[in-house]
Write a protein that holds these residues in place. Sequence first.
Motif, PDB file in Angstrom:
ATOM      1  N   ARG A 133       0.827  -1.205   0.000  1.00 26.81           N
ATOM      2  CA  ARG A 133       0.000   0.000   0.000  1.00 26.81           C
ATOM      3  C   ARG A 133       0.862   1.257   0.000  1.00 26.81           C
ATOM      4  O   ARG A 133       0.587   2.225  -0.725  1.00 26.81           O
ATOM      5  N   LEU A 134       1.937   1.255   0.788  1.00 30.62           N
ATOM      6  CA  LEU A 134       2.812   2.415   0.844  1.00 30.62           C
ATOM      7  C   LEU A 134       3.513   2.645  -0.491  1.00 30.62           C
ATOM      8  O   LEU A 134       3.701   3.787  -0.919  1.00 30.62           O
ATOM      9  N   ARG A 135       3.879   1.552  -1.176  1.00 31.47           N
ATOM     10  CA  ARG A 135       4.519   1.712  -2.485  1.00 31.47           C
ATOM     11  C   ARG A 135       3.554   2.265  -3.515  1.00 31.47           C
ATOM     12  O   ARG A 135       3.926   3.101  -4.346  1.00 31.47           O
ATOM     13  N   GLU A 136       2.301   1.815  -3.467  1.00 32.68           N
ATOM     14  CA  GLU A 136       1.303   2.343  -4.399  1.00 32.68           C
ATOM     15  C   GLU A 136       1.042   3.820  -4.134  1.00 32.68           C
ATOM     16  O   GLU A 136       0.912   4.616  -5.063  1.00 32.68           O
ATOM     17  N   ASP A 137       0.984   4.190  -2.860  1.00 29.41           N
ATOM     18  CA  ASP A 137       0.786   5.607  -2.519  1.00 29.41           C
ATOM     19  C   ASP A 137       1.968   6.445  -2.984  1.00 29.41           C
ATOM     20  O   ASP A 137       1.803   7.578  -3.441  1.00 29.41           O
ATOM     21  N   GLU A 138       3.174   5.879  -2.881  1.00 27.90           N
ATOM     22  CA  GLU A 138       4.359   6.615  -3.303  1.00 27.90           C
ATOM     23  C   GLU A 138       4.370   6.823  -4.812  1.00 27.90           C
ATOM     24  O   GLU A 138       4.752   7.888  -5.304  1.00 27.90           O
ATOM     25  N   LYS A 139       3.935   5.794  -5.559  1.00 24.52           N
ATOM     26  CA  LYS A 139       3.881   5.928  -7.013  1.00 24.52           C
ATOM     27  C   LYS A 139       2.830   6.934  -7.435  1.00 24.52           C
ATOM     28  O   LYS A 139       3.006   7.678  -8.410  1.00 24.52           O
ATOM     29  N   ALA A 140       1.702   6.929  -6.716  1.00 25.98           N
ATOM     30  CA  ALA A 140       0.594   7.807  -7.108  1.00 25.98           C
ATOM     31  C   ALA A 140       0.767   9.231  -6.627  1.00 25.98           C
ATOM     32  O   ALA A 140       0.121  10.140  -7.155  1.00 25.98           O
ATOM     33  N   SER A 141       1.635   9.453  -5.641  1.00 19.35           N
ATOM     34  CA  SER A 141       1.793  10.802  -5.109  1.00 19.35           C
ATOM     35  C   SER A 141       2.495  11.678  -6.120  1.00 19.35           C
ATOM     36  O   SER A 141       3.363  11.219  -6.866  1.00 19.35           O
ATOM     37  N   PRO A 142       2.149  12.955  -6.183  1.00 24.78           N
ATOM     38  CA  PRO A 142       2.783  13.859  -7.142  1.00 24.78           C
ATOM     39  C   PRO A 142       4.250  14.060  -6.809  1.00 24.78           C
ATOM     40  O   PRO A 142       4.653  14.081  -5.651  1.00 24.78           O
ATOM     41  N   LYS A 143       5.064  14.222  -7.822  1.00 27.19           N
ATOM     42  CA  LYS A 143       6.484  14.452  -7.629  1.00 27.19           C
ATOM     43  C   LYS A 143       6.715  15.868  -7.114  1.00 27.19           C
ATOM     44  O   LYS A 143       5.928  16.763  -7.322  1.00 27.19           O
ATOM     45  N   THR A 144       7.870  16.004  -6.426  1.00 28.22           N
ATOM     46  CA  THR A 144       8.210  17.328  -5.934  1.00 28.22           C
ATOM     47  C   THR A 144       8.560  18.238  -7.088  1.00 28.22           C
ATOM     48  O   THR A 144       9.065  17.808  -8.120  1.00 28.22           O
ATOM     49  N   GLY A 145       8.317  19.530  -6.901  1.00 29.93           N
ATOM     50  CA  GLY A 145       8.581  20.485  -7.959  1.00 29.93           C
ATOM     51  C   GLY A 145       7.285  21.064  -8.495  1.00 29.93           C
ATOM     52  O   GLY A 145       6.192  20.685  -8.082  1.00 29.93           O
ATOM     53  N   PRO A 146       7.393  22.002  -9.425  1.00 27.35           N
ATOM     54  CA  PRO A 146       6.187  22.639  -9.967  1.00 27.35           C
ATOM     55  C   PRO A 146       5.330  21.645 -10.737  1.00 27.35           C
ATOM     56  O   PRO A 146       5.822  20.723 -11.379  1.00 27.35           O
ATOM     57  N   ALA A 147       4.012  21.840 -10.641  1.00 22.77           N
ATOM     58  CA  ALA A 147       3.080  20.946 -11.336  1.00 22.77           C
ATOM     59  C   ALA A 147       3.150  21.182 -12.837  1.00 22.77           C
ATOM     60  O   ALA A 147       3.342  22.305 -13.308  1.00 22.77           O
ATOM     61  N   VAL A 148       2.985  20.105 -13.600  1.00 22.72           N
ATOM     62  CA  VAL A 148       2.947  20.201 -15.054  1.00 22.72           C
ATOM     63  C   VAL A 148       1.542  20.651 -15.460  1.00 22.72           C
ATOM     64  O   VAL A 148       0.547  20.076 -15.028  1.00 22.72           O
ATOM     65  N   VAL A 149       1.476  21.689 -16.278  1.00 25.90           N
ATOM     66  CA  VAL A 149       0.195  22.257 -16.680  1.00 25.90           C
ATOM     67  C   VAL A 149      -0.038  21.995 -18.162  1.00 25.90           C
ATOM     68  O   VAL A 149       0.787  22.352 -19.004  1.00 25.90           O
ATOM     69  N   LYS A 150      -1.129  21.322 -18.462  1.00 21.06           N
ATOM     70  CA  LYS A 150      -1.568  21.126 -19.844  1.00 21.06           C
ATOM     71  C   LYS A 150      -2.599  22.201 -20.189  1.00 21.06           C
ATOM     72  O   LYS A 150      -3.292  22.706 -19.308  1.00 21.06           O
ATOM     73  N   GLU A 151      -2.718  22.521 -21.469  1.00 22.56           N
ATOM     74  CA  GLU A 151      -3.627  23.581 -21.884  1.00 22.56           C
ATOM     75  C   GLU A 151      -4.539  23.108 -23.004  1.00 22.56           C
ATOM     76  O   GLU A 151      -4.129  22.351 -23.883  1.00 22.56           O
ATOM     77  N   LEU A 152      -5.793  23.569 -22.932  1.00 28.80           N
ATOM     78  CA  LEU A 152      -6.781  23.306 -23.976  1.00 28.80           C
ATOM     79  C   LEU A 152      -7.541  24.604 -24.249  1.00 28.80           C
ATOM     80  O   LEU A 152      -7.935  25.302 -23.311  1.00 28.80           O
ATOM     81  N   VAL A 153      -7.761  24.897 -25.530  1.00 34.23           N
ATOM     82  CA  VAL A 153      -8.536  26.076 -25.932  1.00 34.23           C
ATOM     83  C   VAL A 153      -9.532  25.642 -27.003  1.00 34.23           C
ATOM     84  O   VAL A 153      -9.155  24.990 -27.976  1.00 34.23           O
ATOM     85  N   PHE A 154     -10.810  25.979 -26.801  1.00 33.13           N
ATOM     86  CA  PHE A 154     -11.827  25.679 -27.808  1.00 33.13           C
ATOM     87  C   PHE A 154     -12.967  26.682 -27.682  1.00 33.13           C
ATOM     88  O   PHE A 154     -13.039  27.456 -26.714  1.00 33.13           O
TER      89      PHE A 154
END
Length: 268
Positions: A133-154
Amino acid sequence: MAVLLNRLMLQTSVGRCFRKHIMKPAPAQLPLTASTPKLWYLVSTEGFSTAEDGHGQKKQKRKDAFTNTGRKISERVIRVLDEKGSDLGVMHRADVIRLMDQQDLRLVKKNTNSEPPEYQLMTGAQIHQERLRLREDEKASPKTGPAVVKELVFSSNIGQHDLDTKSKQIQQWIEKRYHVQVTVKKKKSADQPENETDEILNQILQTMPGLATFSSRPKAVRGGTASTCVFRPLSRKEEKAYRDSQEAERRDTLNTDHRTTESDVLCQ
């Protein structure tokens, strides 16, 4: 004639002395390997380097954060929980070891900052499941550093099928722990509702219950010709709160149905 002979003998003698003392033969050139002595101490110490040499440095083995302490209990008195999480109270380490042997259990640190330190008795299977369970939580947790931002325009005049496709793309990014900035441009129409673009953004959020929320709520941009917002993944705490609320709502529904059934039976 005698004088000429003596002069020739004198010249011969002087030439020999000159060649003997002045024109000495050059010493034999030493081989290149002998000109520079080998520094054997440098070669021998390189193989034994463990801290400064990158190739010889030993890698420290990763210690699992959730480990069985075994019989090595550093504290004399500790608080003990059983394998179900029930508090067994404060016990001497000798009594804990005796209990471990009797029930074939392991001892795991829970909170060493408390007074006295808190440990829990667990089975080997429980420890294995907790590590997974701890390994799964570690994999799913966000990495340190700024968040990656995706963009969509329509545009706001997008069809429902295309909007569903955009919503699925946003959900896939959210599941990868990305932030998604969405900008909806207003269509050039006089009869367009004022908040139509905001409604589209709220509609997208409703397709991701328990997954995402607004990092920044919809707001007007580009001089009021468009609306934009940023979706972000829920935190672990927010996910748990959502699951708890869903479970409470499910129980309320079951209780309501049960009371309705009982009322119908009594009326009959």
